[in-house]
Design a protein around this motif. Structure first.
Motif, mmCIF file in Angstrom:
data_model
loop_
_atom_site.group_PDB
_atom_site.id
_atom_site.type_symbol
_atom_site.label_atom_id
_atom_site.label_comp_id
_atom_site.label_asym_id
_atom_site.label_seq_id
_atom_site.Cartn_x
_atom_site.Cartn_y
_atom_site.Cartn_z
ATOM 1 N N SER A 191 33.214 16.390 34.923
ATOM 2 C CA SER A 191 32.058 16.012 35.711
ATOM 3 C C SER A 191 32.002 14.495 35.866
ATOM 4 O O SER A 191 32.105 13.757 34.883
ATOM 5 N N ALA A 192 31.803 14.028 37.106
ATOM 6 C CA ALA A 192 31.677 12.587 37.339
ATOM 7 C C ALA A 192 30.338 12.075 36.817
ATOM 8 O O ALA A 192 30.255 10.970 36.297
ATOM 9 N N LEU A 193 29.308 12.900 36.932
ATOM 10 C CA LEU A 193 27.987 12.533 36.402
ATOM 11 C C LEU A 193 27.876 13.081 34.989
ATOM 12 O O LEU A 193 28.237 14.219 34.714
ATOM 13 N N ARG A 194 27.374 12.238 34.095
ATOM 14 C CA ARG A 194 27.236 12.637 32.697
ATOM 15 C C ARG A 194 25.839 12.299 32.212
ATOM 16 O O ARG A 194 25.207 11.370 32.708
ATOM 17 N N SER A 195 25.407 13.043 31.229
ATOM 18 C CA SER A 195 24.102 12.761 30.628
ATOM 19 C C SER A 195 24.153 11.437 29.875
ATOM 20 O O SER A 195 25.165 11.091 29.279
ATOM 21 N N VAL A 196 23.045 10.724 29.917
ATOM 22 C CA VAL A 196 22.943 9.459 29.195
ATOM 23 C C VAL A 196 21.995 9.662 28.029
ATOM 24 O O VAL A 196 20.887 10.169 28.195
ATOM 25 N N ASP A 197 22.452 9.303 26.859
ATOM 26 C CA ASP A 197 21.604 9.434 25.667
ATOM 27 C C ASP A 197 20.682 8.254 25.504
ATOM 28 O O ASP A 197 20.948 7.167 25.797
#
Length: 85
Positions: free
Chosen positions: A79-85
């Protein structure tokens, strides 16, 4: 230096193991996936028995579908978009 702005490399999703996709499997997967994913598809390539499929966003749904359709150990959906912590 521009090296200060390089993104942090992601962990290797293969764990250093070769995939199970033959050259024919890879060609078949790469011919099917663009139409199946539509506008979410960014690109794909084969390396070391894996077919890497880059998409805009995957919450795990595309990866599960690829495992069901083509068998485990052949496709890695990134996935190019990832969750940001």
């Amino acid at each position: 230096p521009l090296a200060l702005f390089d993104p942090i490399a992601l962990p290797d999703p293969t764990g250093g193991k070769a995939g199970a996709a033959s050259a024919q499997d890879a060609a078949t997967i790469q011919s099917i996936v663009p139409d199946a994913l539509g506008s979410g598809y960014l690109g794909s390539y084969e390396q070391d028995g894996w077919v890497y499929v880059d998409v805009i966003w995957d919450d795990g749904t595309w990866q599960r579908a690829a495992n069901e359709d083509f068998g485990p150990g052949k496709v890695i959906v990134r996935s190019a978009l990832r969750s940001v912590d």
